[in-house]
Design a protein around this motif. Structure first.
Motif, short mmCIF file in Angstrom:
data_model
loop_
_atom_site.label_atom_id
_atom_site.label_comp_id
_atom_site.label_asym_id
_atom_site.label_seq_id
_atom_site.Cartn_x
_atom_site.Cartn_y
_atom_site.Cartn_z
N PHE A 162 0.84 -1.19 0.00
CA PHE A 162 0.00 0.00 0.00
C PHE A 162 0.89 1.25 0.00
CE2 PHE A 162 -3.23 3.05 1.26
CZ PHE A 162 -4.31 2.61 0.53
N TYR A 163 1.99 1.16 0.72
CA TYR A 163 2.93 2.27 0.74
C TYR A 163 3.52 2.48 -0.67
CZ TYR A 163 7.02 5.01 2.28
OH TYR A 163 7.96 5.99 2.45
N ALA A 164 3.80 1.39 -1.36
CA ALA A 164 4.32 1.48 -2.73
C ALA A 164 3.29 2.15 -3.64
CB ALA A 164 4.70 0.10 -3.25
N ALA A 165 2.01 1.84 -3.40
CA ALA A 165 0.96 2.45 -4.22
C ALA A 165 0.85 3.95 -3.90
CB ALA A 165 -0.37 1.75 -3.97
N GLN A 166 0.99 4.28 -2.62
CA GLN A 166 0.95 5.69 -2.23
C GLN A 166 2.09 6.47 -2.87
OE1 GLN A 166 -0.93 7.06 1.13
NE2 GLN A 166 -2.31 5.94 -0.20
N ASN A 167 3.18 5.80 -3.10
CA ASN A 167 4.34 6.48 -3.67
C ASN A 167 4.50 6.25 -5.17
OD1 ASN A 167 5.79 7.77 -1.32
ND2 ASN A 167 5.37 5.71 -0.56
N GLN A 168 3.41 5.83 -5.78
CA GLN A 168 3.38 5.66 -7.24
C GLN A 168 4.34 4.61 -7.77
OE1 GLN A 168 2.66 9.02 -6.15
NE2 GLN A 168 0.61 8.36 -6.70
N LYS A 169 4.85 3.75 -6.90
CA LYS A 169 5.64 2.64 -7.43
C LYS A 169 4.69 1.60 -8.03
CE LYS A 169 8.76 -1.04 -6.06
NZ LYS A 169 9.17 -1.84 -4.90
N TYR A 170 3.56 1.39 -7.37
CA TYR A 170 2.50 0.57 -7.93
C TYR A 170 1.36 1.49 -8.36
CZ TYR A 170 4.49 -3.47 -5.32
OH TYR A 170 5.29 -4.46 -4.81
N CYS A 171 0.67 1.12 -9.43
CA CYS A 171 -0.53 1.87 -9.80
C CYS A 171 -1.71 1.30 -9.00
CB CYS A 171 -0.76 1.71 -11.30
SG CYS A 171 -2.32 2.40 -11.84
N TYR A 172 -2.44 2.18 -8.36
CA TYR A 172 -3.49 1.75 -7.42
C TYR A 172 -4.83 1.55 -8.13
CZ TYR A 172 -6.43 1.82 -3.21
OH TYR A 172 -7.32 1.49 -2.21
N LEU A 173 -5.41 0.38 -7.97
CA LEU A 173 -6.74 0.08 -8.51
C LEU A 173 -7.61 -0.35 -7.34
CD1 LEU A 173 -5.55 -2.38 -11.32
CD2 LEU A 173 -5.97 0.06 -11.60
N SER A 174 -8.87 0.12 -7.32
CA SER A 174 -9.66 -0.34 -6.18
C SER A 174 -11.09 -0.70 -6.52
CB SER A 174 -9.61 0.70 -5.05
OG SER A 174 -10.62 1.66 -5.25
N LEU A 175 -11.60 -1.69 -5.79
CA LEU A 175 -12.99 -2.12 -5.89
C LEU A 175 -13.57 -1.92 -4.50
CD1 LEU A 175 -12.55 -5.49 -7.83
CD2 LEU A 175 -13.42 -3.34 -8.75
N LYS A 176 -14.51 -0.98 -4.39
CA LYS A 176 -14.95 -0.60 -3.05
C LYS A 176 -16.16 -1.38 -2.57
CE LYS A 176 -12.69 3.76 -2.58
NZ LYS A 176 -11.93 3.71 -3.86
N GLU A 177 -16.92 -1.94 -3.50
CA GLU A 177 -18.15 -2.62 -3.09
C GLU A 177 -18.12 -4.10 -3.43
OE1 GLU A 177 -21.70 -0.76 -4.26
OE2 GLU A 177 -21.28 0.95 -2.95
N PRO A 212 10.22 -1.50 8.54
CA PRO A 212 9.79 -1.59 7.15
C PRO A 212 8.39 -0.99 6.99
CG PRO A 212 10.73 -3.67 7.86
CD PRO A 212 10.65 -2.80 9.06
N PRO A 213 8.07 -0.28 5.92
CA PRO A 213 8.89 -0.06 4.72
C PRO A 213 9.89 1.10 4.81
CG PRO A 213 6.69 0.86 4.42
CD PRO A 213 6.71 0.27 5.78
N PHE A 214 10.14 1.63 6.00
CA PHE A 214 11.06 2.76 6.10
C PHE A 214 12.51 2.31 6.31
CE2 PHE A 214 6.88 4.12 7.40
CZ PHE A 214 6.69 5.16 6.52
N ALA A 215 12.69 1.06 6.57
CA ALA A 215 14.04 0.53 6.73
C ALA A 215 14.02 -0.92 6.29
CB ALA A 215 14.46 0.61 8.19
N GLU A 216 15.20 -1.44 6.09
CA GLU A 216 15.31 -2.84 5.67
C GLU A 216 16.01 -3.62 6.79
OE1 GLU A 216 16.69 -4.99 1.61
OE2 GLU A 216 17.18 -2.90 1.79
N PHE A 217 15.55 -4.84 7.02
CA PHE A 217 16.20 -5.70 8.01
C PHE A 217 16.95 -6.83 7.33
CE2 PHE A 217 12.82 -4.43 11.17
CZ PHE A 217 13.70 -3.94 12.12
N VAL A 218 18.08 -7.20 7.89
CA VAL A 218 18.65 -8.52 7.57
C VAL A 218 18.75 -9.24 8.90
CG1 VAL A 218 20.59 -9.82 6.65
CG2 VAL A 218 20.00 -7.63 5.65
N LYS A 219 18.12 -10.40 8.95
CA LYS A 219 18.22 -11.20 10.18
C LYS A 219 19.32 -12.23 9.97
CE LYS A 219 14.85 -14.21 11.61
NZ LYS A 219 13.53 -14.47 12.18
N ILE A 220 20.24 -12.29 10.90
CA ILE A 220 21.29 -13.31 10.82
C ILE A 220 21.07 -14.25 11.99
CG2 ILE A 220 23.76 -13.76 10.68
CD1 ILE A 220 24.09 -10.92 9.66
#
Ligand code: ADP
Ligand code: ZN
Ligand code: ZN
Length: 816
Positions: free
Chosen positions: A436-451, A706-714
C-alpha cells in the motif's frame, strides 16, 4: 580451439559458489549451451554442474573436459537464468540453491556410487601384511571378493566394524570409489499400447479377426484392454505380434493432479460491473507502469478481474502466472480457472507428486499450458513468453519462503516482470503495508474495488469481551452471544465458520500443585495435547510423549490442561450441537493429499454445517451459504512479540470476516477477545483498512521499521550453546567495527546502519539446537547493505565456527 565453459558446480557450500573452467569437447557441438546441466570431473569425482558462461581464455592449464551434457536443449531460459543470478545476489545465497528451483523435481541425474578392488589377490596379500595378521588377511580378501560388484550399502555394512582396515584400503587406493550418474528418478510416464499394423493386413483365424476388428475400431489398446475387448487370450496376441500384424507403441500418459480428472465445461466470461470495468480499463491502458495493486474488499470481484486479464493475455498468445498463497485455496481457484481456460491450465504446488509436477512442468515448457496456477514455487516455472503475473492475497506470509533461498515472492515477481516485460496485479482486501505504501508512492498503480459485487454490505462485526464472560461465570470456549448465533444459523440451515488459530487439544499442561509445565526436551516450548493420538506433541520438532499420570516434578496427580486448540473446540461443538455436521481444517486434519479438495466439496455440496479450523479457514473460501463467522480468540496473533503482529491480526480478522454473507443472506461476525480496545480489532470491526493503514504506517515511521528501513536477520544455530553465542557476538563485533570505521571516513558508507542484538532467539532452543540472532537495520540504499554484508562475510572467521550454522534472511517476515 574448443570453447571453454565456465561451470558452476552443484554444491550448497558458499566456498564453491564460483565458476570452474572446463573444455567443451568438439563432439558436443552446439549442445553445450548456457544453462544446460552437465556432468564434469571435480575433485577426483564426477559432479553435476551448470554451464554459466563461455570464455576464450582460461588462466589455468590442463583443463579437464565436460563428460556429459544432461539437458539438450537447456531446460532453463535466458530470463530464468538472469532471475536466478539476481535472487542469489539479492538474498545472499549460493547460486546452486536458487537454480534447483527452476528444474522439474526429480530431474537431476541420479548419483550412483560404487567401489572396486584395484589389486590382484597376490598384491593384496603383500600390502595387507603391513597392518594385518595372516589369518585376518585371508578373511579380508574373501570379503573383498564377495563384495566386488555389490551395492555400496553392502560394503558399508560389512566394513562397519573394521574402520581401520577400511581407512587403510581407501588411503592406499586399494579400493577405489567411483561415481557415475544414471538417468533421473522422475521421467515421463509411458504405457505400452498395441495397434493393428495396417488396415490392408488381413487375418484368417476367428480370434485374430476379432482382434483386428477391435483394434481398427479403437486405434490402440493396452494388452489387457485388448484381451477383454476381443475376448482372446494373451497367447493369441503373442502370435499376432510374432506375425507382425499387431505392433506395440509407447504412448505418454499424463499424470494428473487432483482436481484435473473431471472434465469441466467451458463457461463464458462474466459481464463486469462499472467498478470492475474501470479497473480493467486502467490496467490495460496504463503503460507507464507494470506493477498494479488491486485493492478490493472481499467478494468485490477481484478474481473475475484476474480471470479476464488472463483471458486477454492468453488471447495474445502469451502465458499468465496466477499465484495463490496456499494449497487450501487451490481447489476453488482451480475450478474457476479451469471453467474459463480448460486444458490450458497447469497446476504447480508442493503437495503434488513428483510425477504430476514433472508432467505439468513440461506442459508449460512446451507451450500446451498457458495459465499456470500455483503456490510460490510456480514462480520458477519454465515460461517462454510471460505476459501477466497475478499475485492473489498478496499480503499473505506464505509468499515468503522460510528456507534457503529465503525469498519473498513479491520481490521476485517484481524482478521477473522487469525481465520478462509481464504486467503484474497484486491483489488483496488487506494489502501489506509495504504494497500500500508502494501504491501511495506511485511505485504501484493503485486500482480499487470498493463494493461487494452483489452489493451485499460487509457483515456487521461485534466484539465480545471474554473477561465479561468470565465475570458472568461462563467458562466455555463459546461466549453466550456466539453460542446463540451458531444455534440460529443451524436452525436456518446456514453454514458457520469458526476460527481458532491453535491446533491440537490444549496448548499447555500444568501441575496445579507445583506449577510445573510440560515442555519439549529438545525445544524450549510447551507441549500440546493431541486428542486423536492421545499424546503430547511438540509443534516445532514433532517430539511425542504419552501423557503422564503424575507430575514429573512433584508426583502430584493434579495435572490440568489449559488453553484451547482446534481439537478441543471440535469436541465442545459436538457436545453443544449434536445434530450438526462438523469439519475441522488444520495442519493435522489436512496432512493427507487431497483433503482440502474433499473438505471443499463437502462444503459446497452443503453437507457440512460448521467448518472450524486454524487460519486456513480464513482464506479465499467463497461459500454463499456461510452467514456466520466466529473468531474464538482474536488475540492469538496479537500476542506475538513481532512488529507485524498488529498487521497480521488485522489482516486475519478482516479476511475471515469477509467469508460471511457472500450470498443472498446477510452475514454477521463475532470476535471473542481479551483485548477489546486494541486498534487492530476495532478497525477490523469497522472493515476500515485505510484507518488501519494510517495508524500502522505512522507507528512504523516512528520506529523506523519496514517499509522505512530494511532488516537482515542473521540467525545462528548449533548444538554447543557457548559456540553459538560466541559466533553471534563475533559477527556483531566485526559488524560494529565495520560501521565505526566507516564513520571515520569521509564517505561514511555505513552511517545509517543499526545493530539489534545479538540475543537469544524468541524460542532459544529447537531440536536441541541453540539459537541466537542478530538484526541489521538499514536505512541506506540496498547497494550499501550488500557491501556491508560482503565485507562482513570476508572478515568473519568462519573456520572458528565450523559447527555453527549461520543463516542470512533479508527482509524477514518476522524479526523474532
Ligand atoms: P473476490 O475475489 O474479490 O473475493 P470474487 O471474484 O470471488 O471476489 O467475486 C465474488 C462473487 O461475485 C463471486 O461469486 C463471483 O462469481 C461474483 N462475481 C464477481 N464479478 C462478477 C461479474 N462481473 N459477473 C457475475 N458475477 C460476478
Ligand atoms: Zn507438580
Ligand atoms: Zn520440540
Amino acid at each position: 580451439m574448443n570453447k571453454i565453459a565456465q561451470v558452476l558446480i552443484a554444491s550448497h557450500t558458499q566456498q564453491l559458489d564460483r565458476l570452474f573452467d572446463y573444455l567443451t569437447p568438439a563432439e558436443f557441438g552446439e549442445t553445450a549451451k548456457i544453462g544446460a546441466r552437465v556432468i564434469v570431473p571435480f575433485q577426483n569425482q564426477l559432479s553435476i554442474g551448470y554451464i554459466w558462461s563461455f570464455t576464450d581464455y582460461s588462466e589455468f592449464k590442463n583443463l579437464k573436459s565436460i563428460v556429459q551434457i544432461v539437458d539438450d536443449p537447456p531446460l532453463i531460459s535466458n530470463i530464468q537464468f538472469q532471475l536466478a543470478e539476481w535472487i542469489s545476489e539479492y538474498y545472499y545465497c549460493c547460486r546452486t540453491d536458487v537454480l534447483k528451483l527452476f528444474f522439474p523435481p526429480g530431474s537431476n541425474p541420479v548419483k550412483v556410487i560404487s567401489y572396486r578392488v584395484n589389486l590382484s589377490s597376490e598384491d593384496l596379500t603383500d600390502r595387507l601384511k603391513r597392518i594385518l595378521e595372516p589369518a585376518k588377511i585371508k578373511e579380508i580378501i574373501a570379503l573383498l571378493n564377495e563384495l566386488d560388484g555389490e551395492p555400496v550399502k553392502q560394503w558399508n555394512r560389512k566394513f562397519a566394524n573394521l574402520p581401520e582396515v577400511w581407512d587403510f584400503l581407501i588411503k592406499q587406493r586399494i579400493i577405489v570409489k567411483t561415481v557415475k550418474y544414471a538417468s533421473p528418478k522422475t521421467k515421463a510416464k509411458v504405457i505400452p499400447m498395441l495397434c493393428w499394423v495396417s488396415a490392408e493386413t488381413e487375418e484368417n483365424r476367428a480370434t485374430g479377426q476379432r482382434v483386428r476388428k477391435v483394434l481398427l475400431q479403437e486405434k490402440m489398446l493396452t494388452r489387457s484392454q485388448l484381451c477383454a475387448a476381443a475376448e482372446v487370450s494373451s497367447s493369441v496376441i503373442d502370435r499376432l505380434i510374432k506375425e507382425g500384424k499387431v505392433i506395440g507403441i509407447k504412448v505418454a500418459e499424463e499424470r494428473k493432479p487432483i482436481g484435473f480428472s473431471e472434465v469441466i465445461p467451458l463457461s463464458d466470461s462474466c459481464r463486469f460491473n462499472s467498478e470492475q470495468a474501470k479497473v480493467f480499463e486502467k490496467f490495460f491502458t496504463n503503460d507507464a507502469t507494470r506493477l498494479f495493486l488491486l485493492h478490493g474488499v472481499t467478494g468485490s470481484g477481484k478474481t473475475e478481474v484476474y480471470l479476464k486479464a488472463a483471458a486477454e493475455v492468453l488471447a495474445k498468445g502469451k502465458q499468465a502466472l496466477y499465484l495463490v498463497p496456499e494449497i487450501a485455496l487451490t481447489p476453488q481457484t482451480l475450478e474457476r480457472t479451469r471453467l474459463r481456460f480448460g486444458e490450458q491450465v497447469a497446476l504447480l504446488h508442493s503437495n503434488m507428486s513428483d510425477g504430476e509436477r514433472y508432467d505439468q512442468w513440461f506442459n508449460i515448457k512446451n507451450g500446451k499450458a498457458k495459465l499456470v496456477l500455483g503456490a510460490r514455487s510456480a514462480l520458477f516455472a519454465p515460461f517462454e513468453d510471460l505476459g501477466l503475473i497475478i499475485v492473489d492475497e498478496e499480503h499473505e506470509s506464505s509468499y515468503k519462503q522460510e528456507e534457503t533461498p529465503r525469498y519473498h515472492s513479491r520481490t521476485v515477481v517484481e524482478k521477473l516482470a522487469e525481465l520478462s516485460g509481464a504486467k503484474v496485479i497484486f491483489g488483496s482486501a488487506t494489502p501489506s503495508l509495504e504494497s500500500f505504501y508502494a501504491a501511495q508512492n506511485q511505485k504501484y498503480c493503485y486500482l480499487s474495488l470498493k463494493e461487494r459485487f452483489n452489493q451485499q454490505p460487509l457483515p456487521p462485526v461485534s466484539i465480545v469481551d471474554m473477561r465479561e464472560e468470565l465475570r458472568k461465570g461462563n467458562k466455555n470456549i463459546l461466549s453466550e452471544a456466539l453460542f446463540e448465533a451458531v444455534n440460529l444459523a443451524l436452525t436456518e440451515k446456514e453454514q458457520v465458520i469458526l476460527l481458532l488459530n491453535r491446533r491440537g487439544y490444549s496448548t499447555f499442561i500444568l501441575c496445579r500443585d507445583c506449577g510445573y509445565t510440560l515442555t519439549c526436551p529438545e525445544c524450549d516450548v510447551s507441549l500440546t495435547y493431541h486428542l486423536s493420538e492421545k499424546v503430547l506433541r511438540c509443534h516445532y520438532c514433532d517430539y511425542r510423549q504419552p501423557i503422564p499420570n503424575l507430575c514429573p516434578k512433584c508426583k502430584s496427580s493434579r495435572i490440568r490442561y489449559f488453553g484451547h486448540g482446534t481439537q478441543r473446540l471440535e469436541e465442545e461443538l459436538a457436545k453443544c450441537y449434536p445434530q450438526a455436521k462438523i469439519v475441522r481444517m488444520d495442519l493435522d486434519s489436512t496432512s493427507r493429499k487431497g483433503t482440502h479438495h474433499r473438505i471443499y466439496q463437502e462444503l459446497t455440496s452443503g453437507e457440512v454445517d460448521i467448518l472450524l479450523g486454524t487460519q486456513m479457514v480464513a482464506k479465499g473460501l467463497d461459500l454463499p451459504r456461510v452467514t456466520l463467522v466466529g473468531v474464538i480468540s482474536a488475540d492469538s496473533t496479537l500476542n506475538i512479540p513481532d512488529f507485524r503482529a498488529a498487521e497480521r491480526t488485522f489482516q486475519l480478522l478482516t479476511q475471515v470476516a469477509g467469508r460471511a454473507g457472500r450470498g443472498e443472506k446477510n452475514g454477521r461476525v463475532i470476535f471473542q477477545t481479551y483485548n477489546p480496545d486494541h486498534y487492530s480489532l476495532q478497525l477490523a470491526k469497522e472493515h476500515d483498512y485505510l484507518g488501519f493503514y494510517q495508524a500502522e504506517i505512522e507507528r512504523r515511521r516512528d520506529l523506523q521499521y519496514p517499509p522505512f528501513a530494511e532488516f537482515v536477520k542473521i540467525a545462528f544455530t548449533g548444538l554447543n550453546s557457548e559456540k553459538v553465542r560466541q559466533a553471534a557476538e563475533t559477527l556483531a563485533q566485526v559488524c560494529r567495527e565495520l560501521i565505526s570505521e566507516s564513520t571515520k571516513q569521509t564517505k561514511k558508507t555505513y552511517l545509517d546502519f543499526e545493530l539489534m542484538g545479538p540475543a537469544p532467539a524468541l524460542i532459544p532452543k529447537i531440536e536441541s539446537k541453540f539459537r541466537w540472532q542478530l538484526l541489521i537495520k538499514s536505512k541506506q540504499p540496498a547497494g550499501n547493505l550488500n557491501n556491508l554484508m560482503r565485507n562482513l562475510w570476508e572478515q568473519f572467521p568462519f573456520r572458528k565456527f565450523n559447527d555453527v550454522k549461520i543463516i542470512k534472511d533479508r527482509n524477514p517476515y518476522s524479526i523474532v
